[in-house]
Design an enzyme around this catalytic site. Sequence first.
Site, PDB file in Angstrom:
ATOM      1  N   LYS A  86       0.810  -1.218   0.000  1.00  0.00           N
ATOM      2  CA  LYS A  86       0.000   0.000   0.000  1.00  0.00           C
ATOM      3  C   LYS A  86       0.845   1.270   0.000  1.00  0.00           C
ATOM      4  O   LYS A  86       0.430   2.304  -0.532  1.00  0.00           O
ATOM      5  CB  LYS A  86      -0.933  -0.001   1.212  1.00  0.00           C
ATOM      6  CG  LYS A  86      -1.991  -1.100   1.197  1.00  0.00           C
ATOM      7  CD  LYS A  86      -2.957  -0.922   0.045  1.00  0.00           C
ATOM      8  CE  LYS A  86      -4.089  -1.931   0.097  1.00  0.00           C
ATOM      9  NZ  LYS A  86      -5.039  -1.758  -1.031  1.00  0.00           N
ATOM     10  N   GLU A 108     -10.360   5.198   2.385  1.00  0.00           N
ATOM     11  CA  GLU A 108     -11.163   4.072   2.840  1.00  0.00           C
ATOM     12  C   GLU A 108     -10.214   2.904   3.051  1.00  0.00           C
ATOM     13  O   GLU A 108      -9.153   2.836   2.417  1.00  0.00           O
ATOM     14  CB  GLU A 108     -12.244   3.727   1.819  1.00  0.00           C
ATOM     15  CG  GLU A 108     -11.827   2.773   0.707  1.00  0.00           C
ATOM     16  CD  GLU A 108     -10.714   3.323  -0.193  1.00  0.00           C
ATOM     17  OE1 GLU A 108      -9.884   2.518  -0.678  1.00  0.00           O
ATOM     18  OE2 GLU A 108     -10.670   4.545  -0.405  1.00  0.00           O
ATOM     19  N   SER A 376       1.951  -9.608  -0.649  1.00  0.00           N
ATOM     20  CA  SER A 376       1.522  -8.209  -0.659  1.00  0.00           C
ATOM     21  C   SER A 376       1.579  -7.553   0.712  1.00  0.00           C
ATOM     22  O   SER A 376       1.580  -6.323   0.819  1.00  0.00           O
ATOM     23  CB  SER A 376       0.099  -8.104  -1.216  1.00  0.00           C
ATOM     24  OG  SER A 376      -0.793  -8.923  -0.458  1.00  0.00           O
TER      25      SER A 376
END
Length: 408
Positions: A86, A108, A376
């Site tokens: 992210k 969000e 990830s």
Amino acid sequence: MNDEGRFGQYGGSYIPEILYSSQQQLLKAYRDAMNDAAFIQLVKSEMQTFSGRPTPLTYCANLTKMLGGAQIYLKREDLNHSGAHKMNNVIGQGLLAKRMGKTRIIAETGAGQHGVASAIVAARLGLECTVYMGAHDIERQYPNVFWMKQLGATVVPVTTGAATLKDALDEALRDWSSSYEDTYYLIGTSCGCAPYPEMVAGFQSVIGEEVKEQSTQQFGKYPDRIYACVGGGSNACGIFLPFVGSDAELIGVEAGGRSDAPGDHAMRFHTDQARFGIAQGFATKFLQDEEGQLQPTHSISAGLDYVGVSPILADLEEQGKVRMTSASDIEVMEAFKLLTRHEGVIPALESAHAVAGGLREAAGMSPDQHIVISISGRGDKDIFNIAKALDDEPFTEFLQTYLKEESV
């Protein structure tokens, strides 16, 4: 993608008129920034000096020997600052927000990793930060909520609908529609109106670009197959897009959940419960009932239970350039245990879906083939869910004892 932000029949911008000028402002600012060599260099510098890129490509000698098939490698986004991919996107968008003169960002989040990354970048850039998160996700990912608050972010619980990622996104859009003059909406996945799918995927493509260089250096060619979990699709787009058109096969792994019954999974491909639709500002495949109402979803991982999918991935799958599969909650936990115990890598439950898909197929491949699995994120945030899934009584007893001692 065409000039309207469409990927085949998917994508586009379906937004209220009140957001049109803000969306056009963002579109122009993004295009200008991508043509500014100084801005691009600033993004690369922050990724390297603040976030710690490049992340390594790690060989799994033990699992490779155990399965007796393909050579298994991991792309280690869990080692990125904040523990997930992210950060790649929020660095790019955070610097863009600063360039546009915005003083506040909203975001969000589902699993909370995007919320933490957004709060980190907001703190670094001196921006106010508000994060919308489903109340159900807050309960199962509270460690991330704790860190968001310590970083100075305001975390807003969303109790409408299923109280998960879809509902958090709805609330963030409502905020943006009334605060766009000073607020930047920092979307965490490659969904939403243009230019968000392209922009998020673009910032995340650093993952695949690094794998190109690393695989060539470490085993002399591109991987034969690349696996990534697919919720909204940002980490999958990031590792897949640089390889589109190459000989590498690209495999996305969705959340198979408890079963294939409605509400028990989050599979947007190869199910009659998913169809073309328009929602939350863009067109893609959404899980819908016969009347077009968005369906509830389930995944053992909070980050994969989104009701839609990136329009980029929907288009690539339709063209046959990406193959979609899934992994059940049970398969995910087995894959989590295998990777943790035999390689010393603790993946996020989202990433464990990719591990499940990769290990399932690696055994049937030949030893001269190579696969790369995108890790990830790391599993720290999932400790409570993992302990519950593993029925770890000592951990439960520890928590009960600790809380009892603290209340005395």
